[in-house]
Design a protein around this motif. Structure first.
Motif, PDB file in Angstrom:
ATOM      1  N   ASN A   3       4.612   7.668   9.892  1.00 14.63           N
ATOM      2  CA  ASN A   3       4.104   6.438  10.484  1.00 14.63           C
ATOM      3  C   ASN A   3       3.136   5.840   9.481  1.00 14.63           C
ATOM      4  O   ASN A   3       1.977   6.227   9.417  1.00 14.63           O
ATOM      5  CB  ASN A   3       3.407   6.724  11.813  1.00 14.63           C
ATOM      6  CG  ASN A   3       2.873   5.467  12.469  1.00 14.63           C
ATOM      7  OD1 ASN A   3       2.901   4.386  11.903  1.00 14.63           O
ATOM      8  ND2 ASN A   3       2.370   5.624  13.669  1.00 14.63           N
ATOM      9  N   GLU A   4       3.635   4.924   8.661  1.00 14.63           N
ATOM     10  CA  GLU A   4       2.815   4.334   7.619  1.00 14.63           C
ATOM     11  C   GLU A   4       3.133   2.852   7.512  1.00 14.63           C
ATOM     12  O   GLU A   4       4.292   2.460   7.488  1.00 14.63           O
ATOM     13  CB  GLU A   4       3.102   5.017   6.286  1.00 14.63           C
ATOM     14  CG  GLU A   4       2.227   4.528   5.164  1.00 14.63           C
ATOM     15  CD  GLU A   4       2.458   5.306   3.881  1.00 14.63           C
ATOM     16  OE1 GLU A   4       1.494   5.470   3.135  1.00 14.63           O
ATOM     17  OE2 GLU A   4       3.598   5.745   3.633  1.00 14.63           O
ATOM     18  N   ALA A   5       2.088   2.033   7.459  1.00 12.41           N
ATOM     19  CA  ALA A   5       2.245   0.595   7.291  1.00 12.41           C
ATOM     20  C   ALA A   5       1.457   0.169   6.060  1.00 12.41           C
ATOM     21  O   ALA A   5       0.350   0.654   5.829  1.00 12.41           O
ATOM     22  CB  ALA A   5       1.726  -0.138   8.518  1.00 12.41           C
ATOM     23  N   LYS A   6       2.034  -0.731   5.276  1.00 16.38           N
ATOM     24  CA  LYS A   6       1.366  -1.283   4.096  1.00 16.38           C
ATOM     25  C   LYS A   6       1.577  -2.788   4.134  1.00 16.38           C
ATOM     26  O   LYS A   6       2.714  -3.248   4.250  1.00 16.38           O
ATOM     27  CB  LYS A   6       1.937  -0.691   2.817  1.00 16.38           C
ATOM     28  CG  LYS A   6       1.682   0.792   2.702  1.00 16.38           C
ATOM     29  CD  LYS A   6       2.245   1.344   1.423  1.00 16.38           C
ATOM     30  CE  LYS A   6       1.974   2.838   1.378  1.00 16.38           C
ATOM     31  NZ  LYS A   6       2.185   3.418   0.073  1.00 16.38           N
ATOM     32  N   LEU A   7       0.492  -3.527   4.029  1.00 11.51           N
ATOM     33  CA  LEU A   7       0.543  -4.981   4.091  1.00 11.51           C
ATOM     34  C   LEU A   7      -0.188  -5.587   2.905  1.00 11.51           C
ATOM     35  O   LEU A   7      -1.226  -5.072   2.491  1.00 11.51           O
ATOM     36  CB  LEU A   7      -0.149  -5.496   5.352  1.00 11.51           C
ATOM     37  CG  LEU A   7       0.315  -4.995   6.709  1.00 11.51           C
ATOM     38  CD1 LEU A   7      -0.610  -5.527   7.790  1.00 11.51           C
ATOM     39  CD2 LEU A   7       1.742  -5.429   6.969  1.00 11.51           C
ATOM     40  N   ILE A   8       0.335  -6.682   2.397  1.00 13.87           N
ATOM     41  CA  ILE A   8      -0.391  -7.550   1.478  1.00 13.87           C
ATOM     42  C   ILE A   8      -0.317  -8.926   2.100  1.00 13.87           C
ATOM     43  O   ILE A   8       0.773  -9.442   2.362  1.00 13.87           O
ATOM     44  CB  ILE A   8       0.236  -7.588   0.072  1.00 13.87           C
ATOM     45  CG1 ILE A   8       0.203  -6.210  -0.555  1.00 13.87           C
ATOM     46  CG2 ILE A   8      -0.501  -8.604  -0.791  1.00 13.87           C
ATOM     47  CD1 ILE A   8       0.926  -6.135  -1.876  1.00 13.87           C
ATOM     48  N   GLY A   9      -1.472  -9.493   2.375  1.00 18.00           N
ATOM     49  CA  GLY A   9      -1.496 -10.803   2.994  1.00 18.00           C
ATOM     50  C   GLY A   9      -2.898 -11.368   3.000  1.00 18.00           C
ATOM     51  O   GLY A   9      -3.811 -10.825   2.373  1.00 18.00           O
ATOM     52  N   GLN A  48      -7.536 -12.319   0.491  1.00 17.11           N
ATOM     53  CA  GLN A  48      -6.268 -11.620   0.295  1.00 17.11           C
ATOM     54  C   GLN A  48      -6.559 -10.128   0.262  1.00 17.11           C
ATOM     55  O   GLN A  48      -7.481  -9.687  -0.444  1.00 17.11           O
ATOM     56  CB  GLN A  48      -5.592 -12.051  -0.998  1.00 17.11           C
ATOM     57  CG  GLN A  48      -4.201 -11.450  -1.145  1.00 17.11           C
ATOM     58  CD  GLN A  48      -3.540 -11.850  -2.436  1.00 17.11           C
ATOM     59  OE1 GLN A  48      -4.187 -12.056  -3.447  1.00 17.11           O
ATOM     60  NE2 GLN A  48      -2.213 -11.958  -2.397  1.00 17.11           N
ATOM     61  N   VAL A  49      -5.798  -9.355   1.046  1.00 20.20           N
ATOM     62  CA  VAL A  49      -6.052  -7.927   1.156  1.00 20.20           C
ATOM     63  C   VAL A  49      -4.759  -7.129   1.084  1.00 20.20           C
ATOM     64  O   VAL A  49      -3.684  -7.619   1.405  1.00 20.20           O
ATOM     65  CB  VAL A  49      -6.780  -7.568   2.484  1.00 20.20           C
ATOM     66  CG1 VAL A  49      -8.173  -8.153   2.521  1.00 20.20           C
ATOM     67  CG2 VAL A  49      -5.974  -8.010   3.690  1.00 20.20           C
ATOM     68  N   TYR A  50      -4.925  -5.885   0.638  1.00 15.24           N
ATOM     69  CA  TYR A  50      -3.898  -4.845   0.754  1.00 15.24           C
ATOM     70  C   TYR A  50      -4.447  -3.877   1.797  1.00 15.24           C
ATOM     71  O   TYR A  50      -5.564  -3.382   1.664  1.00 15.24           O
ATOM     72  CB  TYR A  50      -3.693  -4.135  -0.583  1.00 15.24           C
ATOM     73  CG  TYR A  50      -2.930  -2.833  -0.468  1.00 15.24           C
ATOM     74  CD1 TYR A  50      -1.541  -2.825  -0.371  1.00 15.24           C
ATOM     75  CD2 TYR A  50      -3.602  -1.615  -0.456  1.00 15.24           C
ATOM     76  CE1 TYR A  50      -0.842  -1.627  -0.270  1.00 15.24           C
ATOM     77  CE2 TYR A  50      -2.905  -0.426  -0.355  1.00 15.24           C
ATOM     78  CZ  TYR A  50      -1.530  -0.435  -0.258  1.00 15.24           C
ATOM     79  OH  TYR A  50      -0.858   0.740  -0.151  1.00 15.24           O
ATOM     80  N   VAL A  51      -3.699  -3.656   2.864  1.00 15.33           N
ATOM     81  CA  VAL A  51      -4.110  -2.754   3.940  1.00 15.33           C
ATOM     82  C   VAL A  51      -3.054  -1.679   4.094  1.00 15.33           C
ATOM     83  O   VAL A  51      -1.857  -1.967   4.105  1.00 15.33           O
ATOM     84  CB  VAL A  51      -4.242  -3.514   5.291  1.00 15.33           C
ATOM     85  CG1 VAL A  51      -4.569  -2.565   6.423  1.00 15.33           C
ATOM     86  CG2 VAL A  51      -5.268  -4.618   5.193  1.00 15.33           C
ATOM     87  N   SER A  52      -3.496  -0.432   4.204  1.00 14.76           N
ATOM     88  CA  SER A  52      -2.557   0.634   4.550  1.00 14.76           C
ATOM     89  C   SER A  52      -3.131   1.408   5.729  1.00 14.76           C
ATOM     90  O   SER A  52      -4.343   1.518   5.888  1.00 14.76           O
ATOM     91  CB  SER A  52      -2.267   1.554   3.365  1.00 14.76           C
ATOM     92  OG  SER A  52      -3.420   2.275   3.016  1.00 14.76           O
ATOM     93  N   GLY A  53      -2.233   1.887   6.550  1.00 10.12           N
ATOM     94  CA  GLY A  53      -2.642   2.628   7.733  1.00 10.12           C
ATOM     95  C   GLY A  53      -1.431   3.025   8.539  1.00 10.12           C
ATOM     96  O   GLY A  53      -0.325   3.145   8.002  1.00 10.12           O
ATOM     97  N   LYS A  54      -1.640   3.218   9.837  1.00  8.41           N
ATOM     98  CA  LYS A  54      -0.501   3.588  10.677  1.00  8.41           C
ATOM     99  C   LYS A  54      -0.365   2.609  11.841  1.00  8.41           C
ATOM    100  O   LYS A  54      -1.326   1.951  12.237  1.00  8.41           O
ATOM    101  CB  LYS A  54      -0.617   5.020  11.172  1.00  8.41           C
ATOM    102  CG  LYS A  54      -1.727   5.300  12.141  1.00  8.41           C
ATOM    103  CD  LYS A  54      -1.702   6.774  12.529  1.00  8.41           C
ATOM    104  CE  LYS A  54      -2.573   7.023  13.729  1.00  8.41           C
ATOM    105  NZ  LYS A  54      -2.443   8.379  14.214  1.00  8.41           N
TER     106      LYS A  54
END
Length: 143
Positions: free
Chosen positions: A4-10, A74-80
């Protein structure tokens, strides 16, 4: 095995909202917009679709986000990915899906008091930088 891993750039869609738990730990909520772009094969027109993601962070990471992140960052976020369920005042069950952030890296500029590309983690500053291709993606995001 499961993952369960999510990675976003936005880009952050609104200033983070911070509150404190009875324990004194900070909790921050904010939204991140991610945009996909493509060319329509039939009309040859440029198309795009924006997806909004709810993000929550706790503890020291929440405090850092509250201090440094603002609408448009602008961010890079990782989490679940986490889905919460509750019952509203009229007895209707409601659901909310969000990203519980473990790491946040600010991209595309220098917020007050932070270095470009500075990373933050829920437990300690991240030792691993985001992939080097993130900087190249800066021009693809329409904010």
């Amino acid at each position: 095995m499961s993952l369960n891993e999510a990675k976003l750039i936005g880009h952050v869609g609104r200033d983070p909202e911070t509150r404190y738990l009875p324990s004194g730990d900070a909790v921050v909520n904010f939204s991140v917009a991610t945009t996909d772009k493509w060319r329509d094969k039939t009309t040859n027109e440029q198309r795009e679709a924006t997806e909004w993601h709810r993000v929550t962070a706790f503890g020291k990471l929440a405090e850092i986000i509250d201090k440094h992140v603002r609408k448009g960052t602008q961010v890079y976020v990782s989490g679940k990915i986490v889905t919460r369920k509750w019952t509203d005042q009229s007895g209707v069950e409601k659901y909310s899906t969000e990203i519980k952030a473990d790491t946040l890296q600010m991209l595309g500029g220098k917020p007050a008091g932070a270095e470009d590309g500075e990373s933050y983690s829920r437990t300690k500053p991240a030792d691993q930088p985001a992939p080097s291709s993130l900087a190249a993606m800066d021009d693809d995001i329409p904010f």
